[in-house]
Design an enzyme around this catalytic site. Structure first.
Site, PDB file in Angstrom:
ATOM      1  N   SER A 245      15.825  12.878 -37.283  1.00 33.53           N
ATOM      2  CA  SER A 245      15.069  11.401 -37.226  1.00 33.53           C
ATOM      3  C   SER A 245      14.113  11.232 -38.363  1.00 33.53           C
ATOM      4  O   SER A 245      13.443  12.159 -38.910  1.00 33.53           O
ATOM      5  CB  SER A 245      14.536  11.223 -35.821  1.00 33.53           C
ATOM      6  OG  SER A 245      13.752  12.401 -35.680  1.00 33.53           O
ATOM      7  N   CYS A 300      24.233   8.418 -38.268  1.00 36.59           N
ATOM      8  CA  CYS A 300      22.975   7.569 -39.223  1.00 36.59           C
ATOM      9  C   CYS A 300      23.444   6.690 -39.984  1.00 36.59           C
ATOM     10  O   CYS A 300      22.409   5.881 -40.156  1.00 36.59           O
ATOM     11  CB  CYS A 300      22.630   8.907 -39.997  1.00 36.59           C
ATOM     12  SG  CYS A 300      23.795   9.695 -40.963  1.00 36.59           S
ATOM     13  N   GLU A 397      16.852   2.161 -34.923  1.00 32.19           N
ATOM     14  CA  GLU A 397      17.877   2.948 -34.638  1.00 32.19           C
ATOM     15  C   GLU A 397      18.141   3.273 -33.330  1.00 32.19           C
ATOM     16  O   GLU A 397      17.303   3.772 -32.396  1.00 32.19           O
ATOM     17  CB  GLU A 397      17.645   4.449 -35.378  1.00 32.19           C
ATOM     18  CG  GLU A 397      19.019   5.042 -35.486  1.00 32.19           C
ATOM     19  CD  GLU A 397      18.951   6.195 -36.444  1.00 32.19           C
ATOM     20  OE1 GLU A 397      18.028   7.173 -36.496  1.00 32.19           O
ATOM     21  OE2 GLU A 397      19.840   6.720 -37.205  1.00 32.19           O
TER      22      GLU A 397
HETATM   23  P1  NAI Z   1      15.478  15.012 -34.175  1.00 34.68           P
HETATM   24  O1  NAI Z   1      15.085  14.329 -35.461  1.00 34.68           O
HETATM   25  O2  NAI Z   1      14.434  15.525 -33.152  1.00 34.68           O
HETATM   26  O3  NAI Z   1      16.465  16.486 -34.307  1.00 34.68           O
HETATM   27  C1  NAI Z   1      17.037  16.645 -35.465  1.00 34.68           C
HETATM   28  C2  NAI Z   1      16.653  18.224 -35.822  1.00 34.68           C
HETATM   29  O4  NAI Z   1      15.463  18.620 -36.044  1.00 34.68           O
HETATM   30  C3  NAI Z   1      17.095  19.041 -34.690  1.00 34.68           C
HETATM   31  O5  NAI Z   1      17.754  20.333 -34.824  1.00 34.68           O
HETATM   32  C4  NAI Z   1      15.861  19.437 -34.090  1.00 34.68           C
HETATM   33  O6  NAI Z   1      15.804  20.428 -33.367  1.00 34.68           O
HETATM   34  C5  NAI Z   1      14.936  19.690 -34.945  1.00 34.68           C
HETATM   35  N1  NAI Z   1      13.563  19.261 -34.992  1.00 34.68           N
HETATM   36  C6  NAI Z   1      12.995  18.630 -34.169  1.00 34.68           C
HETATM   37  N2  NAI Z   1      11.717  18.671 -34.260  1.00 34.68           N
HETATM   38  C7  NAI Z   1      11.319  19.305 -35.209  1.00 34.68           C
HETATM   39  C8  NAI Z   1      10.234  19.533 -36.075  1.00 34.68           C
HETATM   40  N3  NAI Z   1       8.772  19.155 -35.687  1.00 34.68           N
HETATM   41  N4  NAI Z   1      10.430  20.570 -37.143  1.00 34.68           N
HETATM   42  C9  NAI Z   1      11.439  21.146 -37.268  1.00 34.68           C
HETATM   43  N5  NAI Z   1      12.599  20.579 -36.575  1.00 34.68           N
HETATM   44  C10 NAI Z   1      12.682  19.900 -35.785  1.00 34.68           C
HETATM   45  O7  NAI Z   1      16.554  14.079 -33.472  1.00 34.68           O
HETATM   46  P2  NAI Z   1      16.825  14.089 -31.926  1.00 34.68           P
HETATM   47  O8  NAI Z   1      15.429  14.060 -30.939  1.00 34.68           O
HETATM   48  O9  NAI Z   1      17.769  14.937 -31.383  1.00 34.68           O
HETATM   49  O10 NAI Z   1      17.264  12.439 -31.920  1.00 34.68           O
HETATM   50  C11 NAI Z   1      16.263  11.484 -31.752  1.00 34.68           C
HETATM   51  C12 NAI Z   1      16.837  10.226 -32.666  1.00 34.68           C
HETATM   52  O11 NAI Z   1      16.649  10.673 -33.694  1.00 34.68           O
HETATM   53  C13 NAI Z   1      18.062   9.710 -32.038  1.00 34.68           C
HETATM   54  O12 NAI Z   1      18.349   9.011 -31.019  1.00 34.68           O
HETATM   55  C14 NAI Z   1      18.415   9.051 -33.506  1.00 34.68           C
HETATM   56  O13 NAI Z   1      17.947   7.848 -33.728  1.00 34.68           O
HETATM   57  C15 NAI Z   1      17.684  10.008 -34.539  1.00 34.68           C
HETATM   58  N6  NAI Z   1      18.643  10.929 -35.134  1.00 34.68           N
HETATM   59  C16 NAI Z   1      19.158  10.375 -36.338  1.00 34.68           C
HETATM   60  C17 NAI Z   1      19.907  11.248 -37.023  1.00 34.68           C
HETATM   61  C18 NAI Z   1      20.640  11.084 -38.500  1.00 34.68           C
HETATM   62  O14 NAI Z   1      21.476  11.681 -38.694  1.00 34.68           O
HETATM   63  N7  NAI Z   1      19.900  10.182 -39.118  1.00 34.68           N
HETATM   64  C19 NAI Z   1      20.430  12.518 -36.485  1.00 34.68           C
HETATM   65  C20 NAI Z   1      19.936  12.903 -35.093  1.00 34.68           C
HETATM   66  C21 NAI Z   1      19.090  11.984 -34.549  1.00 34.68           C
END
Ligand code: NAI
Length: 794
Positions: A245, A300, A397
């Site tokens: 995200s 994404c 998103e």
């Molecule tokens: P997220 O961004 O929180 O998670 C992605 C990865 O980052 C996971 O492995 C998570 O454990 C890790 N992470 C979380 N907080 C972190 C931190 N402070 N420092 C380092 N690593 C950290 O995404 P989440 O909560 O799974 O999904 C929330 C929203 O994010 C989704 O609804 C979507 O809108 C967006 N998203 C976008 C993605 C993309 O490919 N652009 C992929 C996943 C989520």
């Protein structure tokens, strides 16, 4: 039901994929997984585990180690220990390891596909036919780069230990996108998979053992966001590569600001799917099925904003609804299912909340009448029409199977709507008129543009965003650059601390014409000399304390004016490469004509010898970028589809430059010229030591036909000018060359709009050595690659 009856109803029967092998694999591991560190399975010292769940049923699949700082510490240590040997390995041998991994992914492809579907909820049709074959393709492709690395790059030097954090939407594919280029270039890695989907990464750890990858080269630590945070903060990690995200991307930017970790970010998107009135509407509808209902819209680069030309909106919406009625939603292991389960309850609730908000803001919601399975997390395909461009569902998103539809009248309006979000990851353009499609493609702010196609990916074609969708590319030659640094840069000595600004000796501008003062220099904004808003100036002295002149003391308002002028300088951004080259050659010619005079002035600040060198090499540097202006071309890729992908090197936009202090002329030219050559516009803060160079520069630019606003110069103290420049939302990138503290401030202050930051990391750069201080490395940072996919054939 008899076969004859089936022919009449044409109903689908169940076609389940057998999960037996995957269940056996889970059983063989006792349904409990530890971290993979230094080639072995290691239990977390804290003894904490969490469950990973099948989102299509809600059943627990296995228990997974929750990583914390000691686990990250052990993994980073293992990666560091493995690094020297892995780096030194002959490219051919690294290529063979990667090739082994590719072969093993293929050999175990069915197991990996079933596991992926069980852990993530995506249809088996997608994991089997898209995700896993692309994983293998990435390892094959990068095995090739490992083989060719020494031939294709001069002195390639890996970053070192790389921390990689990936999301849950394409678990194994994102792992491949991260691990394959990192290993090919000689880095070692610590990867943290997403907490919802760790299983295929753990299966991949088994493949690393099978492939004989040396212990410590690949380490996998499972856990949640706190585990990721520990990895980001670890002092012995040289680079972080993140996909997820935008919010977490921003947090990572802030957390790494005071370190020298390199960073690449692949973040969110709200990608437009533009349909013109001359499009083949039936093909566009099929494209849309892939665009927004692929992987339940948890993509994404999903085409989540449908922009329709007004005249075809009604008929298109009706065709889309007809097609939505045929989409099959249900258990993802069924081979005839189009839409599977949402990855987790929390994501399902987020989708429900956002859709309700969109409806409350006036959108009309339509969903086909489909029965959802009684267990698990499901959301029906959804279309929201009458969406206002500023509505939350048009801006944020949603990450679900939800399409927000809007209309436009002209191509110009389509481009404005398309670019009307903070993101810039991908876009689709549907038109049978190739001229219109390519013209619009060039104007869209996005790293990928699919013309008359959707969601095509290949290892040879870089993928990544503009603006708040992140920076850095994955795949292609440009993807490799994210994992390498020039050898000289890695070992460059530290710049000695910058000279603190002298105690403020500012005086009223009107008083500055004292006879002992040689020069009084104004700002240069929009092609004109401008008095500073403050009305003050700063004294400039020689090393032995003589007053050399006075320079304007620029402030926040001057920076704002300069940014506005830079944004307006369209005659530079739209100039052809040939025209840009001509202007730069002209600059070089004019610098040659005035070289003696400029060197004489400059000698007061840096001594005669350095001054002469700076001018002489300055001419060469400008010549060099004039030469590059029409040669730093993109490429045409041939992915394994009936498409070509045109990779264009586009300018980043408006770039703020903090010039090196120690070489007032040469340092300025070394940074500003590559940016200009690539078509950017610039706001530069010249050397604090000798800002009087500005007078020579504006004479140079004025006499060389450089359009007003292409370069703007604001003199003053870096400590005061960096902040308004780095925080400005209309500045797309900051190039900051200074000491450690200045560089850290540039990184910290520019997290707001996630602008790209490129710095010297506080290191000294020998600007007099043309073999390091000019060329591709600078141009690569002055550009971003846009891949435009164009199909061919009937
Ligand atoms: P997220 O961004 O929180 O998670 C992605 C990865 O980052 C996971 O492995 C998570 O454990 C890790 N992470 C979380 N907080 C972190 C931190 N402070 N420092 C380092 N690593 C950290 O995404 P989440 O909560 O799974 O999904 C929330 C929203 O994010 C989704 O609804 C979507 O809108 C967006 N998203 C976008 C993605 C993309 O490919 N652009 C992929 C996943 C989520």
């Amino acid at each position: 039901m008899s076969i004859a009856e089936k022919f009449v109803t044409m109903e689908y029967g169940p076609a389940p994929e057998d999960p037996k092998e995957a269940q056996l694999w889970l059983d063989r591991h006792g349904r409990k997984f530890n971290h993979f560190i230094a080639g072995e399975w290691q239990a977390p010292p804290a003894g904490e585990y969490f469950d990973t769940v099948d989102p299509s049923t809600g059943e627990i699949l296995a228990s997974i180690a929750q990583g914390s700082s000691p686990d990250i510490e052990a993994a980073v240590r293992a990666a560091r220990a493995a690094f020297p040997k892995w780096r030194a390995l002959k490219p051919h041998l690294r290529a063979r390891y990667l090739y082994n991994l590719a072969r093993l992914v293929q050999k175990h492809s069915r197991l990996l596909a079933v596991l992926e579907t069980m852990d993530n909820g995506k249809p088996i049709r997608e994991s089997r036919d898209i995700d896993i074959p692309l994983v293998a393709r990435h390892f094959y492709y990068h095995a090739g780069w490992a083989q060719l690395l020494d031939q294709e790059f001069s002195q390639p030097e890996p970053c070192g230990v790389v921390g990689q954090i990936i999301p849950w939407n394409f678990p194994l594919l994102m792992l491949a996108w991260k691990i394959a280029p990192a290993l090919a270039t000689g880095n070692t890695v610590v990867l943290k998979p997403a907490e919802f989907t760790p299983l295929t990464a753990l299966a991949f750890a088994g493949l690393c053992q099978e492939a004989g990858i040396p212990a410590g080269v690949v380490n996998i630590v499972t856990g949640d966001g706190s585990t990721g945070e520990a990895l980001v903060k670890h002092p012995d990690v040289d680079k972080i590569a993140f996909t997820g995200s935008t919010e977490v991307g921003r947090a990572i930017r802030a957390a790494t600001a005071s370190s020298h970790k390199r960073l690449s970010l692949e973040l969110g998107g709200k990608s437009p799917f533009i349909v013109f009135d001359d499009a083949d509407l039936d093909s566009a509808v099929e494209g849309l099925v892939d665009g927004i209902w692929f992987n339940q819209g948890q993509v994404c680069c999903a085409g989540s904003r449908l922009l329709m030309q007004e005249s075809i909106a009604e008929v298109l919406i009706s065709k889309i609804r007809d097609r939505m009625n045929t989409l099959r939603i249900g258990p993802p292991l069924d081979k005839a299912i189009d839409i599977g389960a949402i990855v987790a309850r929390v994501q399902l609730e987020r989708i429900e909340r956002l859709v309700a908000q969109g409806v409350a803001e006036g959108a009309t919601c339509w969903q086909p009448q489909v029965a959802l399975p009684s267990r698990g997390f499901y959301f029906p395909p959804t279309i929201l029409s009458n969406v206002h461009p500023s509505s939350i569902v048009a801006q944020q998103e949603i990450f679900g199977p939800v399409l927000a539809a809007m209309t436009f009248r002209t191509p110009k309006e389509a481009v404005e709507l398309a670019n009307n979000t903070v993101y810039g990851l991908a876009s689709c353009i549907w038109s049978e008129n190739i001229n219109v499609a390519l013209h619009v493609a060039a104007q869209i702010k996005a790293g990928v543009v699919w013309v008359n196609c959707t969601n095509l990916f290949d290892a040879a074609c870089g993928f990544g965003g503009y603006r708040e969708s992140g920076y850095g590319r994955e795949g292609g030659r440009e993807g490799l650059l994210e994992y390498m640094e020039p050898k000289w840069f890695k070992h460059a000595p530290k710049l000695s601390a910058a000279v603190a600004p002298p105690a403020l000796e500012s005086r009223e501008w009107a008083e500055s014409n004292s006879p002992s003062i040689d020069r009084t220099v104004k700002l240069y904004i929009g092609g004109k000399q401008a008095r500073p808003d403050s009305g003050y100036s700063m004294q400039v002295r020689s090393p032995d304390g003589r007053i050399l002149g006075e320079a304007s003391l620029g402030n926040r308002k001057d920076i704002r004016n300069a940014v506005e002028a830079a944004r307006k300088a369209e005659s530079w951004t739209k100039a052809t490469a040939h025209s840009r080259a001509q202007v730069l050659y002209y600059c070089a010619e004019n610098l040659t004509l005035r070289s003696d005079e400029i060197a004489r002035w400059l000698a007061g600040a840096v001594g005669e010898q350095q001054a002469r060198h700076e001018v002489e090499l300055g001419v060469q540097r400008i010549f060099s970028y004039a030469a590059w202006a029409d040669k730093f071309d993109g490429a045409v890729h041939n992915p394994p589809f009936r498409n070509i992908a045109i990779a264009m090197n586009e300018p980043i936009g408006t770039v703020g430059v903090i010039s090196p202090s120690e070489t007032p002329l040469l340092g300025f030219l070394s940074l500003v010229m590559p940016l200009l050559a690539a078509g950017n516009t610039v706001i530069a803060v010249p050397s604090e030591k000798y800002p009087l160079i500005t007078a020579d520069l504006y004479q140079l630019f004025d006499t060389s036909d450089l359009p007003g606003g292409a370069v703007n110069i604001v003199t003053g103290y870096v400590s005061q000018l960096l902040k308004p420049l780095a925080e400005h939302d209309d500045v797309d990138a900051i190039w900051c060359y200074g000491d450690d503290a200045t560089v850290a401030s540039a990184k910290a202050m520019s997290t707001g709009n996630l602008k790209q930051v490129w710095t010297n990391e506080g290191r000294a750069i020998d600007w007099f050595d043309s073999s390091i201080a000019e060329g591709r490395w600078f141009l690569e940072h002055a550009t971003q690659v846009k891949n435009i996919w164009v199909p061919y054939g009937e």
